[in-house]
Design a protein around this motif. Sequence first.
Motif, PDB file in Angstrom:
ATOM      1  N   SER A 253     101.993  54.727  57.913  1.00  0.00           N
ATOM      2  CA  SER A 253     103.271  54.376  58.513  1.00  0.00           C
ATOM      3  C   SER A 253     104.270  55.483  58.209  1.00  0.00           C
ATOM      4  O   SER A 253     103.997  56.389  57.410  1.00  0.00           O
ATOM      5  CB  SER A 253     103.754  53.032  57.960  1.00  0.00           C
ATOM      6  OG  SER A 253     104.942  52.618  58.580  1.00  0.00           O
TER       7      SER A 253
ATOM      8  N   ASN B  74     100.290  49.942  70.656  1.00  0.00           N
ATOM      9  CA  ASN B  74     101.494  49.477  71.338  1.00  0.00           C
ATOM     10  C   ASN B  74     101.219  49.508  72.835  1.00  0.00           C
ATOM     11  O   ASN B  74     100.960  50.572  73.409  1.00  0.00           O
ATOM     12  CB  ASN B  74     102.696  50.366  71.007  1.00  0.00           C
ATOM     13  CG  ASN B  74     103.962  49.908  71.699  1.00  0.00           C
ATOM     14  OD1 ASN B  74     104.305  48.726  71.658  1.00  0.00           O
ATOM     15  ND2 ASN B  74     104.659  50.837  72.338  1.00  0.00           N
TER      16      ASN B  74
ATOM     17  N   TYR C  17     103.814  53.404  63.564  1.00  0.00           N
ATOM     18  CA  TYR C  17     105.140  52.776  63.547  1.00  0.00           C
ATOM     19  C   TYR C  17     106.024  53.393  62.467  1.00  0.00           C
ATOM     20  O   TYR C  17     105.599  53.624  61.339  1.00  0.00           O
ATOM     21  CB  TYR C  17     105.010  51.265  63.338  1.00  0.00           C
ATOM     22  CG  TYR C  17     104.545  50.571  64.591  1.00  0.00           C
ATOM     23  CD1 TYR C  17     105.448  50.041  65.506  1.00  0.00           C
ATOM     24  CD2 TYR C  17     103.183  50.478  64.880  1.00  0.00           C
ATOM     25  CE1 TYR C  17     105.014  49.430  66.671  1.00  0.00           C
ATOM     26  CE2 TYR C  17     102.741  49.864  66.041  1.00  0.00           C
ATOM     27  CZ  TYR C  17     103.659  49.353  66.930  1.00  0.00           C
ATOM     28  OH  TYR C  17     103.242  48.761  68.089  1.00  0.00           O
TER      29      TYR C  17
ATOM     30  N   ALA D 247     111.427  48.790  63.771  1.00  0.00           N
ATOM     31  CA  ALA D 247     110.094  49.384  63.832  1.00  0.00           C
ATOM     32  C   ALA D 247     109.979  50.086  65.178  1.00  0.00           C
ATOM     33  O   ALA D 247     110.075  49.454  66.228  1.00  0.00           O
ATOM     34  CB  ALA D 247     109.023  48.309  63.694  1.00  0.00           C
TER      35      ALA D 247
ATOM     36  N   PRO E 232     107.692  52.357  67.712  1.00  0.00           N
ATOM     37  CA  PRO E 232     106.330  52.848  67.977  1.00  0.00           C
ATOM     38  C   PRO E 232     106.345  54.313  68.405  1.00  0.00           C
ATOM     39  O   PRO E 232     107.014  54.685  69.365  1.00  0.00           O
ATOM     40  CB  PRO E 232     105.854  51.936  69.118  1.00  0.00           C
ATOM     41  CG  PRO E 232     107.104  51.504  69.813  1.00  0.00           C
ATOM     42  CD  PRO E 232     108.195  51.468  68.773  1.00  0.00           C
TER      43      PRO E 232
END
Length: 427
Positions: free
Chosen positions: A64, A186, A193, A236, A238
């Motif tokens: 992440s 996504n 993310y 968050a 993408p």
Amino acid sequence: MGHSQPTWLPTPEKKKKKEMRDQFHRLLLLLLLHLSLLSLLSFGSITQAKSVIEPCSSSDSCNSLLSYLLPWDSKLSEIASRFQVNISDILATNSMDPTRPSSASQIIPAKSLVKVPILCPCVDGIRRSLSTTYTVKAADTMDLISEGYGGLVSADQIRSVNGGKGAGYGQSLVIPLPCTCFGNTNNGATAVYMSYVVQRGESLGSIGARYHTTVTDLAAVNGLGQPVINPGDILAIPIPACSSANLRWYNESLIVANGSYALTANNCIRCSCTPTHLNLQCFPSGIMVACNRLQCKASHLFIGDVVVTKTPAGCNITTCVYRGHGGRKIFRSLVNSSHVNCSGNESYWETSPMASPSPETMFPSISLSPSPSPFSAPSPFSVFGAGTASDSRSNQTSNSSSGVFLSLSISCFSLLILQLVTLFILK
């Protein structure tokens, strides 16, 4: 005989004192009312920051990103130490040249955005990172520690995850950091993310334009019933990514966010995900000396090299591609393909794209803070000047009304204090 004033009638002096006492009580009452109003306005002006929480039940983790707004000038080595990640990973995430020996000591100005890679595990049923710790220094407070992480974590969150402890000198505190995985997809496409802290004047539209996504997508990912965000909210976002899933690699899987690269095969291979397309391009990293087996068998090509040969029907393309690694062994193979439409009229040989960046592109993926204008002082977040002027004005207006009333209340409060002090002295 003259009539004397009855003793039960108040003298002018007593009457004056009584009037001053009554006025004092009235002002005291007004002061209490203003204190109540001031408290209500202060409470109302502080909105609770929102962030998306991803439930989880498995023990897997994903890669992440954190969008880190520097609170002060920092070297890359200091940022790496603050989040306890490798400098090479920060260089890779921000697409900085790993062969420059001075990269770690480069000073990045305050209010710049730096992408920080973190591992996102499942902890107590939700996605969050608890791998970062901080040792409290002599002059530290919880608010100051929180500020050092660019709004990604609040003082209350730090206090809560550490059992309500304060910032005691020498104490080691766990720093909870936001992260999400969502299966690294996504809308059916591969994605990484990134946790992003909303700044004043931003909207979903301006953030979406900055990261090439839509308001609808951001609202859906973050579970927003209405496309409304406030400063301090954590979104968050993408980021499209490249995957090795369909590349037939041996015993290796790699997901690389768009606009960055990853080092693999004991740092011998660098795989990039370029902004122009979402295919991994792998070639020798150039940072390791003892890297063997980089040349494809029965050819003069090294990993990443491409030879284009013109033919009457079009052209043949031969590429030496990376196929994964096992231990110290690097797998590679030749891939041949024929094309009808080929650009140019000559055959040519493309070598691995390892050119060093110019000084002007030393921070290709870091959003640097702009230089101050001699005519007007810029907003601390003017680096984020995305979106329309109407977007910026509407966000600033929605957050300014409570501030106006708060300022008026503080002014009235100051006047009441002054009058009370004057009465007390005269009394």
